[in-house]
Design an enzyme around this catalytic site. Structure first.
Site, PDB file in Angstrom:
ATOM      1  N   LYS A   1     -17.508  -5.793   7.876  1.00  0.00           N
ATOM      2  CA  LYS A   1     -16.158  -6.374   7.843  1.00  0.00           C
ATOM      3  C   LYS A   1     -15.600  -6.412   9.249  1.00  0.00           C
ATOM      4  O   LYS A   1     -15.656  -5.412   9.965  1.00  0.00           O
ATOM      5  CB  LYS A   1     -15.239  -5.529   6.954  1.00  0.00           C
ATOM      6  CG  LYS A   1     -15.327  -5.879   5.496  1.00  0.00           C
ATOM      7  CD  LYS A   1     -14.089  -5.402   4.749  1.00  0.00           C
ATOM      8  CE  LYS A   1     -14.173  -5.785   3.290  1.00  0.00           C
ATOM      9  NZ  LYS A   1     -13.077  -5.191   2.512  1.00  0.00           N
TER      10      LYS A   1
ATOM     11  N   HIS B   1       0.842  -1.208   0.000  1.00  0.00           N
ATOM     12  CA  HIS B   1       0.000   0.000   0.000  1.00  0.00           C
ATOM     13  C   HIS B   1       0.882   1.265   0.000  1.00  0.00           C
ATOM     14  O   HIS B   1       0.613   2.217  -0.734  1.00  0.00           O
ATOM     15  CB  HIS B   1      -0.884   0.059   1.254  1.00  0.00           C
ATOM     16  CG  HIS B   1      -1.938  -1.001   1.358  1.00  0.00           C
ATOM     17  ND1 HIS B   1      -2.027  -1.845   2.430  1.00  0.00           N
ATOM     18  CD2 HIS B   1      -2.976  -1.335   0.543  1.00  0.00           C
ATOM     19  CE1 HIS B   1      -3.068  -2.654   2.285  1.00  0.00           C
ATOM     20  NE2 HIS B   1      -3.652  -2.376   1.141  1.00  0.00           N
TER      21      HIS B   1
ATOM     22  N   ARG C   1      -2.701  -6.456  -8.106  1.00  0.00           N
ATOM     23  CA  ARG C   1      -1.676  -7.473  -7.889  1.00  0.00           C
ATOM     24  C   ARG C   1      -1.923  -8.605  -8.870  1.00  0.00           C
ATOM     25  O   ARG C   1      -2.968  -8.646  -9.494  1.00  0.00           O
ATOM     26  CB  ARG C   1      -1.761  -8.024  -6.457  1.00  0.00           C
ATOM     27  CG  ARG C   1      -1.300  -7.054  -5.418  1.00  0.00           C
ATOM     28  CD  ARG C   1      -1.834  -7.403  -4.077  1.00  0.00           C
ATOM     29  NE  ARG C   1      -3.279  -7.245  -4.049  1.00  0.00           N
ATOM     30  CZ  ARG C   1      -4.031  -7.369  -2.957  1.00  0.00           C
ATOM     31  NH1 ARG C   1      -3.472  -7.663  -1.826  1.00  0.00           N
ATOM     32  NH2 ARG C   1      -5.331  -7.200  -3.011  1.00  0.00           N
TER      33      ARG C   1
ATOM     34  N   SER D   1      -2.917  -7.620   3.216  1.00  0.00           N
ATOM     35  CA  SER D   1      -3.089  -7.447   4.665  1.00  0.00           C
ATOM     36  C   SER D   1      -3.496  -8.778   5.298  1.00  0.00           C
ATOM     37  O   SER D   1      -3.053  -9.124   6.397  1.00  0.00           O
ATOM     38  CB  SER D   1      -4.180  -6.403   4.952  1.00  0.00           C
ATOM     39  OG  SER D   1      -3.861  -5.185   4.362  1.00  0.00           O
TER      40      SER D   1
HETATM   41  P1  ADP Z   1      -9.952  -3.716   0.068  1.00  0.00           P
HETATM   42  O1  ADP Z   1     -10.117  -2.315  -0.416  1.00  0.00           O
HETATM   43  O2  ADP Z   1     -10.438  -4.725  -0.935  1.00  0.00           O
HETATM   44  O3  ADP Z   1     -10.433  -3.958   1.463  1.00  0.00           O
HETATM   45  P2  ADP Z   1      -7.121  -3.380   0.696  1.00  0.00           P
HETATM   46  O4  ADP Z   1      -7.350  -2.352   1.722  1.00  0.00           O
HETATM   47  O5  ADP Z   1      -6.241  -4.502   1.111  1.00  0.00           O
HETATM   48  O6  ADP Z   1      -8.394  -4.043   0.087  1.00  0.00           O
HETATM   49  O7  ADP Z   1      -6.482  -2.710  -0.588  1.00  0.00           O
HETATM   50  C1  ADP Z   1      -6.858  -1.485  -1.127  1.00  0.00           C
HETATM   51  C2  ADP Z   1      -6.310  -1.370  -2.528  1.00  0.00           C
HETATM   52  O8  ADP Z   1      -4.892  -1.563  -2.501  1.00  0.00           O
HETATM   53  C3  ADP Z   1      -6.842  -2.413  -3.515  1.00  0.00           C
HETATM   54  O9  ADP Z   1      -6.968  -1.793  -4.790  1.00  0.00           O
HETATM   55  C4  ADP Z   1      -5.775  -3.459  -3.560  1.00  0.00           C
HETATM   56  O10 ADP Z   1      -5.763  -4.163  -4.793  1.00  0.00           O
HETATM   57  C5  ADP Z   1      -4.540  -2.597  -3.404  1.00  0.00           C
HETATM   58  N1  ADP Z   1      -3.433  -3.361  -2.832  1.00  0.00           N
HETATM   59  C6  ADP Z   1      -3.453  -4.147  -1.737  1.00  0.00           C
HETATM   60  N2  ADP Z   1      -2.241  -4.706  -1.521  1.00  0.00           N
HETATM   61  C7  ADP Z   1      -1.440  -4.267  -2.517  1.00  0.00           C
HETATM   62  C8  ADP Z   1      -0.071  -4.514  -2.899  1.00  0.00           C
HETATM   63  N3  ADP Z   1       0.681  -5.375  -2.221  1.00  0.00           N
HETATM   64  N4  ADP Z   1       0.410  -3.871  -3.976  1.00  0.00           N
HETATM   65  C9  ADP Z   1      -0.377  -3.043  -4.694  1.00  0.00           C
HETATM   66  N5  ADP Z   1      -1.671  -2.780  -4.419  1.00  0.00           N
HETATM   67  C10 ADP Z   1      -2.199  -3.380  -3.354  1.00  0.00           C
END
Ligand code: ADP
Length: 166
Positions: free
Chosen positions: A42, A18, A90, A128
């Protein structure tokens, strides 16, 4: 007024993947908000306040705003007058879900565009959920999260319930 871009997500917790995405998005979008989704459906490990604080500390960039939102993303976007969404992609697993979300958001809010950044190579399989799972079973996550998140995870470990690991 410069265009506002919103990077929404659960960030439970923020990972190095992130952080990498935020820094790269910030190069193009000066006016960037990291929007932490607060969704009672969630079961997050960290509270919204904890997630926000961890993001602020990990980024150490006062120019990036970090705040919570607890409504439909398109309602939040309209409220803050943004029409740009940043998301990460990803491996191939994200594509279907992200494609659906981007098209749905555009249907609900015509003119809203989602910009995708490809994950950087070291973070292509980093999530995460994976971090929480590894940390729960005592594995090393030092390379996967910022130091402040590592400390927060260690502090939480004794209180984790299995259903909070998704
Ligand atoms: P969500 O919004 O589905 O609950 P996350 O908070 O984990 O998921 O991720 C938010 C955004 O960041 C999503 O677009 C996800 O694809 C992206 N993301 C998560 N992990 C990574 C990573 N390792 N590299 C690049 N983008 C990521």
């Amino acid at each position: 007024m410069p265009k506002l871009a919103v990077y929404p997500g659960s960030f439970d917790p923020i990972t190095n993947g992130h952080v990498d995405l935020i820094k790269r998005a910030h190069v193009t979008f000066d006016n960037l908000v990291v929007a932490v989704a607060v969704n009672p459906r969630k079961n997050c490990l960290f509270s919204a306040d904890e997630r926000i604080e961890m993001i602020r500390e990990a980024l150490d960039r006062p120019t990036v705003r970090v705040e919570a939102f607890s409504e439909l993303l398109v309602h939040y976007l309209k409220r803050v007058q943004a029409n740009v969404v940043i998301r990460g992609l990803r491996a191939i697993s994200d594509f279907d879900y992200e494609f659906q979300m981007a098209l749905t958001n555009r249907a609900l809010y015509p003119g809203c565009e989602t910009f995708f950044l490809m994950a950087s190579h070291p973070y292509i399989y980093l999530s995460s959920g994976m971090v929480k799972e590894i940390a729960y079973f005592g594995g090393e996550v030092d390379e996967m999260v910022p130091p402040n998140v590592l400390a927060a995870l260690k502090a939480k470990m004794n209180h984790i319930k299995v259903d909070q690991l998704k």
